[in-house]
Design a protein around this motif. Structure first.
Motif, mmCIF file in Angstrom:
data_model
loop_
_atom_site.group_PDB
_atom_site.id
_atom_site.type_symbol
_atom_site.label_atom_id
_atom_site.label_comp_id
_atom_site.label_asym_id
_atom_site.label_seq_id
_atom_site.Cartn_x
_atom_site.Cartn_y
_atom_site.Cartn_z
ATOM 1 N N ALA A 137 0.819 -1.210 0.000
ATOM 2 C CA ALA A 137 0.000 0.000 0.000
ATOM 3 C C ALA A 137 0.848 1.253 0.000
ATOM 4 C CB ALA A 137 -0.933 -0.009 1.217
ATOM 5 N N VAL A 138 1.884 1.275 0.825
ATOM 6 C CA VAL A 138 2.724 2.464 0.934
ATOM 7 C C VAL A 138 3.394 2.784 -0.400
ATOM 8 C CG1 VAL A 138 4.831 3.377 1.975
ATOM 9 C CG2 VAL A 138 3.100 2.296 3.420
ATOM 10 N N GLU A 139 3.943 1.776 -1.045
ATOM 11 C CA GLU A 139 4.619 2.012 -2.319
ATOM 12 C C GLU A 139 3.670 2.590 -3.365
ATOM 13 O OE1 GLU A 139 6.358 -1.668 -3.424
ATOM 14 O OE2 GLU A 139 8.068 -1.467 -2.068
ATOM 15 N N ARG A 140 2.476 1.998 -3.472
ATOM 16 C CA ARG A 140 1.524 2.451 -4.500
ATOM 17 C C ARG A 140 0.978 3.841 -4.198
ATOM 18 N NH1 ARG A 140 3.585 -2.555 -5.274
ATOM 19 N NH2 ARG A 140 2.688 -3.595 -7.091
ATOM 20 N N VAL A 141 0.626 4.079 -2.942
ATOM 21 C CA VAL A 141 0.040 5.378 -2.595
ATOM 22 C C VAL A 141 1.077 6.484 -2.715
ATOM 23 C CG1 VAL A 141 -1.007 6.755 -0.757
ATOM 24 C CG2 VAL A 141 -1.777 4.403 -1.155
ATOM 25 N N ARG A 142 2.280 6.265 -2.208
ATOM 26 C CA ARG A 142 3.309 7.303 -2.291
ATOM 27 C C ARG A 142 3.665 7.614 -3.746
ATOM 28 N NH1 ARG A 142 5.599 8.662 2.807
ATOM 29 N NH2 ARG A 142 7.034 10.002 1.645
ATOM 30 N N ALA A 143 3.706 6.585 -4.586
ATOM 31 C CA ALA A 143 3.996 6.820 -6.002
ATOM 32 C C ALA A 143 2.897 7.662 -6.645
ATOM 33 C CB ALA A 143 4.138 5.486 -6.732
ATOM 34 N N ALA A 144 1.645 7.378 -6.268
ATOM 35 C CA ALA A 144 0.522 8.147 -6.817
ATOM 36 C C ALA A 144 0.572 9.595 -6.349
ATOM 37 C CB ALA A 144 -0.796 7.506 -6.407
ATOM 38 N N LEU A 145 0.976 9.817 -5.095
ATOM 39 C CA LEU A 145 1.050 11.183 -4.570
ATOM 40 C C LEU A 145 2.196 11.961 -5.200
ATOM 41 C CD1 LEU A 145 0.292 10.618 -0.771
ATOM 42 C CD2 LEU A 145 -1.248 11.449 -2.556
ATOM 43 N N GLU A 146 3.283 11.277 -5.513
ATOM 44 C CA GLU A 146 4.380 11.958 -6.197
ATOM 45 C C GLU A 146 3.942 12.401 -7.589
ATOM 46 O OE1 GLU A 146 7.817 9.508 -6.250
ATOM 47 O OE2 GLU A 146 8.035 9.460 -4.059
ATOM 48 N N GLU A 147 3.126 11.585 -8.211
ATOM 49 C CA GLU A 147 2.637 11.912 -9.548
ATOM 50 C C GLU A 147 1.579 13.005 -9.515
ATOM 51 O OE1 GLU A 147 0.335 9.646 -13.240
ATOM 52 O OE2 GLU A 147 1.525 8.479 -11.810
ATOM 53 N N ASP A 148 0.733 12.964 -8.480
ATOM 54 C CA ASP A 148 -0.343 13.952 -8.364
ATOM 55 C C ASP A 148 -0.558 14.293 -6.889
ATOM 56 O OD1 ASP A 148 -2.526 15.591 -8.555
ATOM 57 O OD2 ASP A 148 -3.902 14.061 -9.314
ATOM 58 N N PRO A 149 0.182 15.270 -6.354
ATOM 59 C CA PRO A 149 0.080 15.633 -4.938
ATOM 60 C C PRO A 149 -1.315 16.086 -4.516
ATOM 61 C CG PRO A 149 2.039 16.615 -5.932
ATOM 62 C CD PRO A 149 1.215 16.057 -7.052
ATOM 63 N N ARG A 150 -2.147 16.470 -5.466
ATOM 64 C CA ARG A 150 -3.490 16.936 -5.128
ATOM 65 C C ARG A 150 -4.346 15.813 -4.535
ATOM 66 N NH1 ARG A 150 -5.105 19.272 -10.864
ATOM 67 N NH2 ARG A 150 -4.156 17.237 -11.354
ATOM 68 N N GLN A 151 -3.942 14.569 -4.732
ATOM 69 C CA GLN A 151 -4.689 13.436 -4.191
ATOM 70 C C GLN A 151 -4.589 13.354 -2.668
ATOM 71 O OE1 GLN A 151 -6.522 11.383 -5.938
ATOM 72 N NE2 GLN A 151 -5.670 11.069 -7.967
ATOM 73 N N ALA A 152 -3.580 14.010 -2.084
ATOM 74 C CA ALA A 152 -3.307 13.858 -0.653
ATOM 75 C C ALA A 152 -4.487 14.306 0.209
ATOM 76 C CB ALA A 152 -2.050 14.631 -0.271
ATOM 77 N N GLY A 153 -5.099 15.431 -0.159
ATOM 78 C CA GLY A 153 -6.190 15.959 0.659
ATOM 79 C C GLY A 153 -7.365 15.000 0.767
ATOM 80 N N ARG A 154 -7.818 14.505 -0.371
ATOM 81 C CA ARG A 154 -8.985 13.625 -0.335
ATOM 82 C C ARG A 154 -8.665 12.283 0.328
ATOM 83 N NH1 ARG A 154 -9.950 9.319 -3.848
ATOM 84 N NH2 ARG A 154 -8.355 8.985 -5.456
#
Length: 216
Positions: A137-154
């Motif tokens: 989970a950590v690897e996938r979520v962190r990679a997604a946040l690096e690609e699109d930091p706007r996802q962090a809030g939701r």
């Protein structure tokens, strides 16, 4: 079960149903949301591990002379309600649920197992083993946040909702199953606030690992 305190069959029952539903939900999420065959296979592997844990708990209940279905039945409603109220809308929400939402629930079970006999506590430790869920989970979520930091809030809001719903359902279970609640109280000793502090600290670590803010 004379060597175990009251509530052990409840503890094993709620864990068994939690592992069974975790298997079903992870398998469903792998089919519904995984963006690649590699991710689908990885999440499917985690689902298979959850089912193996369920089998261990089922067999332990049977060895104690407890009908596994009867032991799980009181917890079907609350756990099903939690899953229904926290149905993920996409791949990232599914990963956060598998890591953060499930994690805090399992922390409760670890706390409850502190006061049981060694054999039962060792079994609980085995079935609550991470099995790679965190790293995945950590690897996938962190990679997604690096690609699109706007996802962090939701995702942070989603995680807070997961934890809030988990705590609410936990209160319902404790009210309905006083012997299980007694295991938690006994494990916490005189200062139950310290137990909640530990749970909160572990939740904060998980959120930080994902790159999310725990929030209030």
């Amino acid at each position: 079960m004379s060597d175990s305190p009251p509530g052990v069959s409840d503890l094993l029952g709620v864990l068994a149903y939690a592992e069974l539903t975790a298997f079903l939900r992870l398998a469903e999420d792998a089919t519904r949301y995984a963006p690649s065959l590699t991710d689908q296979a990885a999440l499917g592997g985690l689902a298979a591990a959850e089912y193996a844990h369920f089998e261990l708990l089922r067999d332990r209940l049977a060895s104690l002379g407890v009908d596994p279905e009867e032991a799980m039945a009181p917890f079907a409603g609350p756990l099903d309600d939690w899953h229904a109220q926290t149905f993920p809308g996409d791949w990232l929400e599914a990963l956060v649920k598998a890591y953060v939402g499930t994690g805090i629930a399992l922390d409760f079970y670890r706390e409850a197992a502190i006061g049981v006999n060694d054999e039962t506590r060792n079994l609980v430790d085995e079935v609550l083993a991470d099995e790679g869920r965190s790293q995945f989970a950590v690897e996938r979520v962190r990679a997604a946040l690096e690609e699109d930091p706007r996802q962090a809030g939701r995702l942070a809001l989603w995680a807070r909702r997961l934890v809030g719903e988990a705590l609410s359902q936990g209160q319902h279970v404790a009210a309905a199953r006083p012997e299980l609640a007694a295991l938690l109280v006994e494990a916490a000793g005189e200062d139950i606030s310290r137990m909640f502090a530990r749970l909160t600290e572990k939740h904060g670590h998980r959120m930080a690992a994902l790159g999310l803010t725990p929030g209030p």
